[in-house]
Design an enzyme around this catalytic site. Structure first.
Site, PDB file in Angstrom:
ATOM      1  N   SER A 141       4.534   2.502   7.989  1.00  0.00           N
ATOM      2  CA  SER A 141       4.151   1.410   7.091  1.00  0.00           C
ATOM      3  C   SER A 141       5.345   0.908   6.291  1.00  0.00           C
ATOM      4  O   SER A 141       6.202   1.690   5.867  1.00  0.00           O
ATOM      5  CB  SER A 141       3.083   1.881   6.109  1.00  0.00           C
ATOM      6  OG  SER A 141       1.832   1.986   6.722  1.00  0.00           O
ATOM      7  N   GLY A 142       5.371  -0.392   6.056  1.00  0.00           N
ATOM      8  CA  GLY A 142       6.433  -0.974   5.237  1.00  0.00           C
ATOM      9  C   GLY A 142       7.677  -1.345   6.002  1.00  0.00           C
ATOM     10  O   GLY A 142       8.542  -2.056   5.483  1.00  0.00           O
TER      11      GLY A 142
ATOM     12  N   GLY B  48       3.230   6.632   8.873  1.00  0.00           N
ATOM     13  CA  GLY B  48       4.605   6.908   8.481  1.00  0.00           C
ATOM     14  C   GLY B  48       5.529   5.733   8.685  1.00  0.00           C
ATOM     15  O   GLY B  48       6.643   5.703   8.168  1.00  0.00           O
TER      16      GLY B  48
ATOM     17  N   ASP C 136      -0.223  -7.601   1.552  1.00  0.00           N
ATOM     18  CA  ASP C 136       0.351  -6.250   1.609  1.00  0.00           C
ATOM     19  C   ASP C 136       1.878  -6.323   1.667  1.00  0.00           C
ATOM     20  O   ASP C 136       2.503  -6.099   2.697  1.00  0.00           O
ATOM     21  CB  ASP C 136      -0.208  -5.527   2.840  1.00  0.00           C
ATOM     22  CG  ASP C 136       0.075  -4.036   2.807  1.00  0.00           C
ATOM     23  OD1 ASP C 136       0.525  -3.533   1.765  1.00  0.00           O
ATOM     24  OD2 ASP C 136      -0.154  -3.371   3.846  1.00  0.00           O
TER      25      ASP C 136
ATOM     26  N   HIS D 295       0.821  -1.217   0.000  1.00  0.00           N
ATOM     27  CA  HIS D 295       0.000   0.000   0.000  1.00  0.00           C
ATOM     28  C   HIS D 295       0.853   1.265   0.000  1.00  0.00           C
ATOM     29  O   HIS D 295       0.320   2.368  -0.157  1.00  0.00           O
ATOM     30  CB  HIS D 295      -0.980   0.004   1.177  1.00  0.00           C
ATOM     31  CG  HIS D 295      -0.366   0.321   2.495  1.00  0.00           C
ATOM     32  ND1 HIS D 295       0.100  -0.654   3.366  1.00  0.00           N
ATOM     33  CD2 HIS D 295      -0.146   1.501   3.121  1.00  0.00           C
ATOM     34  CE1 HIS D 295       0.568  -0.077   4.459  1.00  0.00           C
ATOM     35  NE2 HIS D 295       0.427   1.225   4.326  1.00  0.00           N
TER      36      HIS D 295
END
Length: 246
Positions: free
Chosen positions: A199-200, A197, A105, A62
């Site tokens: 994410s990932g 902020g 994801d 995402h």
């Protein structure tokens, strides 16, 4: 980035559309350059990532990536011109072909040039087995540290513990928590969690890379965050994708 929880601006019963990224609420400033595998991806969005090969980054599907995305490696304070930093461009990005909102994801980002591996920039190896995750985990990122939209200049980290999927499903009643996900929340009597902020970024359990920051509720509620679980399904996809790119 203080309490690690995905900041979605509504209270616990009202999970809304995914925040663009996720933040660490609570937590602590990381020792500078103690996590040399951490990657910052900025523009058009703002996400974290993990360097898994000199030319490959693992992040969430995402996270918005394009040819203008700036990749920053070796950073502690990303707003400073630190001599340890390396800034690279994106060659291609490959979200999982079955990514759908909260499912699958996971995304790979290929760099135009290889990162220079040194004491400040290092690869984090992928897990080599499917052993059960250690219960005590951690994550890190440069996400927002409060609902006041205050973003962290410096890398922050938080300690977490694995949460049972049955409990996680009760929290996220409108979203199926699958075997491809891990839920993790703050340790007892602590207020660390993930947010916008972050994410990932990586979920590291027992010194092994076990997940990717995916989604969650407003950090104020201390709900567990949800992570893409790096099981055999995704490990095989990663290896096939990287091999096929050459």
């Amino acid at each position: 980035m203080g309490r690690l929880s995905i900041l979605c601006a509504f209270f616990l019963p009202l999970l809304i559309a995914r925040c663009e990224s996720v933040e660490i609420f609570g937590g602590n400033e990381a020792k500078p350059h103690s996590r040399p595998y951490m990657v910052l991806l900025k523009n058009p969005g703002f996400c974290g990532g993990t360097l898994i090969r000199p030319k490959w980054i693992l992040t969430a599907a995402h996270c918005k990536i394009d040819y203008n995305t700036e990749v920053i490696l070796g950073a502690h304070n990303w707003k400073e011109r630190e001599k340890e930093q390396q800034k690279l461009n994106v060659s291609k990005w490959v979200p999982h072909p079955d990514f759908n909102s909260y499912q699958n994801d996971i995304q790979l980002v290929q760099l135009k040039g290889a990162a220079k591996i040194n004491k400040f920039v290092k690869v984090f190896p992928l897990p080599t087995d499917e052993k059960k995750e250690a219960r005590l985990c951690s994550t890190a990122g440069w996400g927002f540290t409060s609902s006041a939209n205050i973003q962290s200049n410096v890398l922050r980290e938080a300690n977490l513990t694995i949460v049972a999927k049955t409990f996680c499903q009760k929290v996220y009643k409108n979203h199926k928590i699958t075997s491809d996900m891990i839920c993790a929340g703050p340790l007892q009597n602590q207020r660390d969690n993930i947010g916008r902020g972050d994410s990932g970024g990586p979920l590291i359990c027992g010194n092994s890379l076990r997940g990717i920051v995916s989604f969650g509720f407003n950090a104020r509620n201390l709900a567990p965050g949800v992570y893409t679980r790096l099981g055999a399904k995704y490990l095989n996809w990663i290896k096939t994708t990287i091999h096929g790119a050459f």
